[in-house]
Design a protein around this motif. Sequence first.
Motif, PDB file in Angstrom:
ATOM      1  N   SER A 256      33.127  49.742  45.637  1.00 35.56           N
ATOM      2  CA  SER A 256      34.503  49.538  46.095  1.00 35.56           C
ATOM      3  C   SER A 256      35.373  49.175  44.894  1.00 35.56           C
ATOM      4  CB  SER A 256      34.529  48.408  47.114  1.00 35.56           C
ATOM      5  OG  SER A 256      34.061  47.240  46.465  1.00 35.56           O
ATOM      6  N   SER A 257      36.628  49.537  44.969  1.00 35.43           N
ATOM      7  CA  SER A 257      37.486  49.230  43.829  1.00 35.43           C
ATOM      8  C   SER A 257      38.390  48.040  44.147  1.00 35.43           C
ATOM      9  CB  SER A 257      38.306  50.457  43.450  1.00 35.43           C
ATOM     10  OG  SER A 257      39.183  50.792  44.493  1.00 35.43           O
ATOM     11  N   LYS A 258      38.961  47.498  43.084  1.00 31.44           N
ATOM     12  CA  LYS A 258      39.792  46.305  43.227  1.00 31.44           C
ATOM     13  C   LYS A 258      41.096  46.560  42.474  1.00 31.44           C
ATOM     14  CE  LYS A 258      39.543  41.273  42.400  1.00 31.44           C
ATOM     15  NZ  LYS A 258      40.914  41.102  41.940  1.00 31.44           N
ATOM     16  N   THR A 259      42.177  46.047  42.995  1.00 29.85           N
ATOM     17  CA  THR A 259      43.464  46.239  42.321  1.00 29.85           C
ATOM     18  C   THR A 259      43.696  45.094  41.338  1.00 29.85           C
ATOM     19  OG1 THR A 259      44.288  47.273  44.319  1.00 29.85           O
ATOM     20  CG2 THR A 259      45.944  46.596  42.696  1.00 29.85           C
TER      21      THR A 259
ATOM     22  N   THR B 217      49.391  48.073  36.885  1.00 29.98           N
ATOM     23  CA  THR B 217      48.655  47.777  38.109  1.00 29.98           C
ATOM     24  C   THR B 217      47.764  48.977  38.397  1.00 29.98           C
ATOM     25  OG1 THR B 217      50.413  46.383  38.939  1.00 29.98           O
ATOM     26  CG2 THR B 217      48.841  47.213  40.561  1.00 29.98           C
ATOM     27  N   ASP B 218      46.458  48.714  38.527  1.00 29.66           N
ATOM     28  CA  ASP B 218      45.502  49.819  38.682  1.00 29.66           C
ATOM     29  C   ASP B 218      44.366  49.427  39.613  1.00 29.66           C
ATOM     30  OD1 ASP B 218      46.105  52.146  36.866  1.00 29.66           O
ATOM     31  OD2 ASP B 218      46.205  50.522  35.383  1.00 29.66           O
ATOM     32  N   ASP B 219      43.802  50.437  40.271  1.00 23.68           N
ATOM     33  CA  ASP B 219      42.560  50.231  41.023  1.00 23.68           C
ATOM     34  C   ASP B 219      41.396  50.499  40.080  1.00 23.68           C
ATOM     35  OD1 ASP B 219      43.962  49.723  43.305  1.00 23.68           O
ATOM     36  OD2 ASP B 219      43.877  51.799  44.024  1.00 23.68           O
TER      37      ASP B 219
ATOM     38  N   GLU C 181      36.994  50.098  39.391  1.00 20.16           N
ATOM     39  CA  GLU C 181      35.661  49.745  39.879  1.00 20.16           C
ATOM     40  C   GLU C 181      35.281  48.397  39.272  1.00 20.16           C
ATOM     41  OE1 GLU C 181      32.049  52.259  39.846  1.00 20.16           O
ATOM     42  OE2 GLU C 181      33.451  53.819  39.226  1.00 20.16           O
TER      43      GLU C 181
ATOM     44  N   ASP D 253      42.424  40.480  35.278  1.00 20.33           N
ATOM     45  CA  ASP D 253      43.478  40.452  36.303  1.00 20.33           C
ATOM     46  C   ASP D 253      44.353  39.214  36.132  1.00 20.33           C
ATOM     47  OD1 ASP D 253      44.969  41.086  38.530  1.00 20.33           O
ATOM     48  OD2 ASP D 253      43.519  40.230  39.953  1.00 20.33           O
TER      49      ASP D 253
END
Lengths: 795, 178
Positions: free
Chosen positions: B3-6, B17-19, B21, B71
């Motif tokens: 799943s990816s995270k922002t 701002t990026d999604d 892994e 982040d």
Amino acid sequence: MTATVERGGAEIGKARLRKEDAHLITGRSRYTDNMVLPGMLHLAMVRSPYAHAKITAIDVSAAKASPGVFAVLTGADVADEQGSLPNAWPVTPDQKAPNHPAIAVEEVAFSGEIVAVVIARSVAAARDAVELVDVDYEELAVVMDLEEALTDNVLAHTTLASNKSATWVFDSAEAGTGSSIADALLNSDVVVERTLYQQRLIPAFMEPRSTVVDPTGEQITMWSATQIPHILRLMLALTLGIPESKVRVIAPDVGGGFGGKLQVTPEEVITVLAARRMGKPCKFTETRSESLQVGHHGRAQVQRLKISATKEGIVTGLDVNLLADMGAYLGLITSGIPVLGAFMYNSIYKFPAYRFECNNIFTNKPWTDAYRGAGRPEATFAIERMMDELATELNMDPLELREKNWIKHSEFPFTTVAGLEYDTGNYEAATAKAVEMFDYQGLRAEQKRRRDAKETVQLGIGVSTFTEMCGLAPSRVLGSLNYAAGGWEHAQVRVLPTGNVEVVTGSSAHGQGHETAWSQLVADRLGVPFENVEVLHGDTQVSQRGLDTYGSRSLTVGGMAVLAAADKVIEKAKVIAAHLMEANEDDLEFASGAFTVKGTEHSTSFGEIAFAVFSAHNMPEGVEPNLDSEATFDPVNFSYPHGTHLAAMEVDTETGAVSVLKYVCVDDIGVVVNPMLVEGQVHGGLAQGIAQALYEEAVYDDAGTLVSGSFVDYLVPSAPDLPHYITARTTTPATSNQLGAKGVGEAGTIASTPAIVNGVLDAIRHLGVKDVKMPCTPSRVWHALQEAKTVEGVQ
Amino acid sequence: MASSKTITVDVDGVTYTDDVEPRLLLVQYLRERLGKTGTLIGCDTTNCGACTVHLDGVSVKSCTMFAVQADGHQVTTIEGMAQNGKLAPLQEAFHQCHALQCGFCTPGMIMQSASLLKENPHPTETEIRDGLEGNLCRCTGYQNIVAAVKSVADGVQYNDSGISANVDLVEDQRAGVS
Ligand code: FES
Ligand code: FES
């Protein structure tokens, strides 16, 4: 050869700051791995965990089904297209070599050999799928040790009848360059016999190897972290059966090489095969662990040596018997490395008898090939260690022994017992300067004081004098040694309409500063500003001919080609200038970028001539409207830099810890174009030579697995591990090239290793230590000290 | 696929701002997603320092962090060192002192040196060498790198005209380190 040289220009000898730096210090570098092409796919290699095994089955179905995977290729899949990787140096007519496929087909012969390649949309997807390739191996016995390999009890390849690839011999009596070594050994007062070890080293350039291949369009374009774009293009064409004109190789920014990128790698061949199959650009970048495991290694020799002398210390002969570890395959010049070294064992000394024999042996390890100095560091180490052993035997100061035996300044030119003609040299001057800067006498006194006081930390003084053959190489010499290519270099000088100048060189740099140095050469010759010269290199489409960068040949061969091309430009410009000025050619003088009618103010500048040529409105009859020229330079002889290095080594006799207290080197590299670049080359060379003496070694376990497989275990020294170097130069210009330059890239590496080891031994020899194998780690030194104590206890 | 995270990260003064892994390394994010290829990868064991960047002003090896850990933080890469077309003092000093050859270690060396000088503005040669222990260079033998750092610590001014005058200065500088 004595050419009259105009060295009047202001640029030669000037410490110009580098043109190369601007993009490198701001992060705008163009290393191959930075390259992204539309639709690009990524490769990951499936590698054998065994050092020797038969491949009995490969199941790629799970990997193929893995997300993002486009294809998985095995050796069988590409058997018809992959050819055999090249060896360009068959040292003997009967040299044996196994077939060398990029992807193994039936048998793997070293740990890490490629058995399949995964092609996927991302590096992560490719690496994930590597884990899913199921390979069945039937393990075979491995042979790792050179002496053992010689017995042929275990074969490194089941397809070969013996582990011996070739035996190459030089005998001064047979060659007519000297007398018989057998007689010398029989009739001399002293014979010292030793076996020395050159551990396996890993070049460890900081940029891992990377290749991008774009097969779209009419040509295959390859970007690669290589030292040898021109040779690579030719070898790829020959290996894969592609016309040369259909392959373009570009070496963009290359992050170090040191010989380690002087190769046609399986990964490069595989990336071409993959890109052709997929019809899309493909990239492969190795991890550091892969780089250490499978990039070619250097050194790896056992040296069995005998030196004979009179009791006064006059050397009478040297016998060298070498076991050279080829590893499992022959790379581009693997077999030639020990042969190159053969010419340097006599170093700066004049003794009458010399015999050299090397046996090139296969083992189940990655192949060896060029590493900084390539054959010459091994030779220099051997003779310099033997001179120290002889000095000990005769109870003589090591410098005094050297002085008794070296070629005197007045004796040049001198033909050596190995058959080379040394043009110039002044060992007296370099040594005198080094001795003074070092405070040799003062340190000897301090050494005695510490010995007498039985201090814990003892002091040793390591002496190393050396010469090397640079400017590789006169083509006829390479021919006589069976090397497949010549040793020339090519350059073009092109004058642009503005009068700015483009220089195209076949000698492609990877950190040495060619753009700066070549700009200085051309600015000097043509009288144009340094800033107005642009140097282009590293792209076979731009520099159409070349033999690339290795062996300290750049300035002494490549630079000479640049000068020759610049001279042709001047010749042609003169004809045009005479026409434009309505003057007689003979009345014109060329200086500071302009032709002037002698004795007048009447002159025309380079810029004016350039524009006249561009417009071509008024050209002399029969003269083509361009101001371009090219030249190919083939050296008539090697050049012979030399020097004296002195190291003060401290050894803690309780812990075995070793450190460099003081390091002084005086190098004679002839005329210097840019002293700042020279100093940088010397520093880097010293670091690598000291690293061999003290830190680095490729270590294998009995099963053939590399134990020092990452930077955690393979100790490339960092800043606190290395000393402050004190460097200086003497200048005895070379006569073998017009500039008088000799080459500097390898000097530091060649001389420093024996200086350091001689220093370590000098510190503890009085405690009974006879030898310490490289690298002289604290544990090795400590064990040697313990052993010496035990032996003394027994006596 | 994991799943990816922002994430939201400020890199060299721009907010991205990026999604991503979770397993994506910061160095991969910088190079592959942001095209910041000035930060280089030289090893897979956190030994070489080629990938060194600043995280909130402190040097970190960006191959040792996940992008998700950045982040909400501020990252400076070699590409953010020059300001308004003017080289940072260390960049100029590396050039003047011939502290680079192939240039591969250089971005990491400069970032690490900047961090070192921030912590200790007047280091001795030994302190500089110790401070650079985690950054490998195979070309320079380190001496000129040490000289470059020292010259910035000593406040040597490099003017960008008059190169020859500078060279003398730098030769003194290089010779003077001991
Ligand atoms: S790439 Fe990060 S330390 Fe080597
Ligand atoms: S300049 Fe090449 S690794 Fe440092």
